[in-house]
Design a protein around this motif. Structure first.
Motif, short mmCIF file in Angstrom:
data_model
loop_
_atom_site.label_atom_id
_atom_site.label_comp_id
_atom_site.label_asym_id
_atom_site.label_seq_id
_atom_site.Cartn_x
_atom_site.Cartn_y
_atom_site.Cartn_z
N ARG A 18 1.01 -1.32 -0.05
CA ARG A 18 0.16 0.21 -0.03
C ARG A 18 0.83 1.06 -0.02
O ARG A 18 0.69 2.22 -1.04
N LEU A 19 1.81 1.11 0.82
CA LEU A 19 2.69 2.47 0.96
C LEU A 19 3.54 2.37 -0.43
O LEU A 19 3.70 3.75 -0.99
N TRP A 20 4.21 1.19 -0.89
CA TRP A 20 4.83 1.26 -2.26
C TRP A 20 3.91 1.93 -3.23
O TRP A 20 4.58 2.82 -4.07
N ALA A 21 2.55 1.59 -3.21
CA ALA A 21 1.77 2.09 -4.43
C ALA A 21 1.84 3.55 -4.22
O ALA A 21 1.78 4.20 -5.23
N GLY A 22 1.82 4.27 -3.15
CA GLY A 22 1.73 5.56 -2.81
C GLY A 22 2.99 6.14 -3.32
O GLY A 22 3.09 7.39 -4.11
N TYR A 23 4.29 5.46 -3.10
CA TYR A 23 5.49 6.12 -3.32
C TYR A 23 5.66 6.14 -4.84
O TYR A 23 5.94 6.85 -5.30
N SER A 25 3.26 6.32 -7.05
CA SER A 25 2.46 6.97 -7.90
C SER A 25 2.99 8.52 -7.52
O SER A 25 3.01 9.37 -8.57
N PHE A 26 3.45 8.89 -6.37
CA PHE A 26 4.24 10.30 -6.09
C PHE A 26 5.43 10.27 -6.90
O PHE A 26 5.58 11.45 -7.27
N SER A 27 6.12 9.27 -7.18
CA SER A 27 7.17 9.64 -7.92
C SER A 27 6.98 9.55 -9.53
O SER A 27 8.18 9.81 -10.27
N GLY A 28 5.76 9.03 -9.81
CA GLY A 28 5.51 9.00 -11.20
C GLY A 28 6.20 7.98 -12.00
O GLY A 28 6.28 7.91 -13.18
N THR A 29 6.41 6.81 -11.24
CA THR A 29 7.11 5.82 -11.85
C THR A 29 6.05 4.54 -12.12
O THR A 29 4.99 4.49 -11.32
N GLU A 30 6.51 3.74 -13.17
CA GLU A 30 5.47 2.49 -13.21
C GLU A 30 6.27 1.36 -13.23
O GLU A 30 7.50 1.31 -13.89
N LEU A 31 6.05 0.33 -12.26
CA LEU A 31 6.72 -0.83 -12.33
C LEU A 31 5.92 -1.97 -12.23
O LEU A 31 4.66 -1.96 -11.99
N ALA A 32 6.42 -2.81 -13.15
CA ALA A 32 5.64 -4.29 -13.21
C ALA A 32 5.34 -4.86 -12.08
O ALA A 32 6.33 -4.79 -11.25
N ASP A 88 3.32 8.58 4.19
CA ASP A 88 2.25 8.42 3.44
C ASP A 88 1.63 10.02 3.83
O ASP A 88 2.04 10.64 4.77
N PRO A 89 0.94 10.46 2.83
CA PRO A 89 0.49 11.95 2.91
C PRO A 89 -0.36 12.18 4.30
O PRO A 89 -0.34 13.43 4.79
N SER A 90 -1.07 11.36 4.65
CA SER A 90 -1.97 11.26 6.01
C SER A 90 -0.85 11.53 7.48
O SER A 90 -1.48 12.14 8.24
N ALA A 91 0.26 11.48 7.14
CA ALA A 91 1.34 11.60 8.21
C ALA A 91 2.35 12.50 8.10
O ALA A 91 3.20 12.80 8.74
N ARG A 92 2.37 13.07 6.86
CA ARG A 92 3.54 13.96 6.69
C ARG A 92 3.05 15.38 7.54
O ARG A 92 2.12 15.80 7.89
N GLY A 93 4.36 15.85 7.91
CA GLY A 93 4.22 17.04 8.81
C GLY A 93 4.15 16.87 10.23
O GLY A 93 3.92 17.77 11.24
N ARG A 94 4.23 15.34 10.68
CA ARG A 94 4.18 14.94 12.03
C ARG A 94 5.38 14.53 12.44
O ARG A 94 5.46 13.60 13.57
#
Length: 144
Positions: A18-23, A25-32, A88-94
């Motif tokens: 789940r975290l990797w999918a966010g990562y 997506s955030f970095s604009g990378t596509e991985l098989a 994760d965006p929900s925890a940034r700034g904490r």
């Protein structure tokens, strides 16, 4: 927020994915899928040089750091190379990223590694800012 950092275990695969999918997506990378599965299997392989650390906030994984021990030409001891760091965006700034950096510093000191190392000068500049509070007592440094 109760925050802890620990090594990833085989039971963390769903959280890491789940975290990797966010990562990615955030970095604009596509991985098989086979690359993602190979990465996970390497992370939990005790013989692999890769190491994954998970940040757990209030019982939920909210970030990860992937690093590896490397031998380096100009250092007498191995270095800890940070491959990926994500919150994760929900925890940034904490304080999660800072806590993960603190954890990696402690891991390096316990492992007698020479230093933490990120790939680019920009990343190392960010790391230097995070490490400023250690300047009086730390034996570690960040280099580019």
């Amino acid at each position: 927020m109760a925050l802890s950092i620990r090594a990833a275990t085989a039971g963390d695969e769903t959280h890491w994915r789940r975290l990797w999918a966010g990562y990615v997506s955030f970095s604009g990378t596509e991985l098989a899928e086979d690359i993602i599965s190979l990465t996970w299997s390497r992370l939990i392989d005790p013989a692999a040089p890769l190491l994954a650390r998970l940040a757990i906030a209030d019982g939920k994984p909210v970030g990860f750091a992937i690093c590896q021990e490397q031998l380096a030409t100009f250092f007498r001891r191995p270095i800890c190379y940070i491959e990926d760091l994500y919150v994760d965006p929900s925890a940034r700034g904490r304080g999660v990223a800072g806590a993960m950096i603190d954890d990696l510093i402690a891991l390096c000191q316990a492992s007698d590694w020479d230093r933490l190392y990120w790939y680019t000068e920009r990343e190392n500049t960010v790391a230097r800012r995070l490490y400023d509070r250690y300047s009086a007592t730390a034996t570690m440094s960040v280099t580019s």
